[in-house]
Scaffold this motif. Structure first.
Motif, PDB file in Angstrom:
ATOM      1  N   ASP A   5      19.828  22.400   9.723  1.00 51.15           N
ATOM      2  CA  ASP A   5      18.994  23.573   9.883  1.00 51.15           C
ATOM      3  C   ASP A   5      17.851  23.504   8.874  1.00 51.15           C
ATOM      4  OD1 ASP A   5      18.445  26.551   8.984  1.00 51.15           O
ATOM      5  OD2 ASP A   5      19.276  26.629  11.011  1.00 51.15           O
ATOM      6  N   TRP A   6      16.668  24.012   9.229  1.00 46.37           N
ATOM      7  CA  TRP A   6      15.507  23.920   8.330  1.00 46.37           C
ATOM      8  C   TRP A   6      15.777  24.563   6.984  1.00 46.37           C
ATOM      9  CZ3 TRP A   6      13.049  28.012   6.129  1.00 46.37           C
ATOM     10  CH2 TRP A   6      13.290  29.268   6.676  1.00 46.37           C
ATOM     11  N   VAL A  28      16.171  16.770  12.680  1.00 47.22           N
ATOM     12  CA  VAL A  28      15.757  18.110  13.089  1.00 47.22           C
ATOM     13  C   VAL A  28      15.032  17.979  14.418  1.00 47.22           C
ATOM     14  CG1 VAL A  28      15.620  19.114  10.769  1.00 47.22           C
ATOM     15  CG2 VAL A  28      13.601  18.017  11.775  1.00 47.22           C
ATOM     16  N   LYS A  29      15.008  19.072  15.159  1.00 51.41           N
ATOM     17  CA  LYS A  29      14.274  19.121  16.418  1.00 51.41           C
ATOM     18  C   LYS A  29      13.318  20.305  16.359  1.00 51.41           C
ATOM     19  CE  LYS A  29      18.095  17.251  19.144  1.00 51.41           C
ATOM     20  NZ  LYS A  29      19.322  17.483  18.362  1.00 51.41           N
ATOM     21  N   THR A  30      12.115  20.100  16.863  1.00 56.38           N
ATOM     22  CA  THR A  30      11.116  21.150  16.912  1.00 56.38           C
ATOM     23  C   THR A  30      10.220  20.914  18.115  1.00 56.38           C
ATOM     24  OG1 THR A  30       9.492  22.384  15.589  1.00 56.38           O
ATOM     25  CG2 THR A  30       9.443  19.975  15.400  1.00 56.38           C
ATOM     26  N   TYR A  40       3.883  25.841  15.586  1.00 60.27           N
ATOM     27  CA  TYR A  40       4.746  24.665  15.508  1.00 60.27           C
ATOM     28  C   TYR A  40       4.056  23.494  14.823  1.00 60.27           C
ATOM     29  CZ  TYR A  40       8.577  26.831  17.918  1.00 60.27           C
ATOM     30  OH  TYR A  40       9.633  27.653  18.237  1.00 60.27           O
ATOM     31  N   THR A  43       5.065  24.073  11.454  1.00 63.34           N
ATOM     32  CA  THR A  43       6.482  23.701  11.308  1.00 63.34           C
ATOM     33  C   THR A  43       6.620  22.193  11.134  1.00 63.34           C
ATOM     34  OG1 THR A  43       7.197  25.593  12.635  1.00 63.34           O
ATOM     35  CG2 THR A  43       8.740  23.742  12.432  1.00 63.34           C
ATOM     36  N   ARG A  44       5.923  21.420  11.973  1.00 63.35           N
ATOM     37  CA  ARG A  44       5.989  19.965  11.855  1.00 63.35           C
ATOM     38  C   ARG A  44       5.439  19.501  10.508  1.00 63.35           C
ATOM     39  NH1 ARG A  44       4.417  20.723  17.153  1.00 63.35           N
ATOM     40  NH2 ARG A  44       2.239  20.267  16.677  1.00 63.35           N
ATOM     41  N   TYR A  47       8.101  20.023   7.880  1.00 62.35           N
ATOM     42  CA  TYR A  47       9.118  18.968   7.926  1.00 62.35           C
ATOM     43  C   TYR A  47       8.583  17.655   7.353  1.00 62.35           C
ATOM     44  CZ  TYR A  47      12.409  21.738  10.676  1.00 62.35           C
ATOM     45  OH  TYR A  47      13.300  22.678  11.104  1.00 62.35           O
ATOM     46  N   CYS A  67      10.427  18.364  23.137  1.00 61.08           N
ATOM     47  CA  CYS A  67      11.238  18.360  21.918  1.00 61.08           C
ATOM     48  C   CYS A  67      10.857  17.156  21.062  1.00 61.08           C
ATOM     49  CB  CYS A  67      12.714  18.275  22.297  1.00 61.08           C
ATOM     50  SG  CYS A  67      13.816  18.032  20.893  1.00 61.08           S
TER      51      CYS A  67
END
Length: 75
Positions: A5-6, A28-30, A40, A43-44, A47, A67
């Motif tokens: 989990d993030w 992780v998947k986003t 997003y 978000t990327r 990560y 994904c």
């Protein structure tokens, strides 16, 4: 490989625990970059700053929701 989990990425105990269990990668998947979404994209970027590398974009969640699978070496 272990999926995390993030929220766990900020805790240094997570990679240590993952290594202790014999895994070499966190996953992780986003939402993938082929779907233009500025939230997003941030978000990327988060990560990537945490050491994750883009591995593959798939249609795991359907054609309209690409994904992106990202991995981080832990050992």
């Amino acid at each position: 490989m272990t999926e995390a989990d993030w929220r766990a990425q900020r805790d240094e105990a997570v990679p240590k625990d993952v290594r202790a269990r014999g895994a070499q990668l966190l996953e992780v998947k986003t939402l993938g970059p082929s779907k233009d979404d500025p939230n997003y994209a941030r978000t990327r970027h988060f990560y990537e700053k945490m050491g994750f590398l883009p591995l593959e974009e798939t249609d795991l969640w359907g054609a309209d929701t690409p994904c992106l699978i990202m991995v981080k070496p832990v050992g």
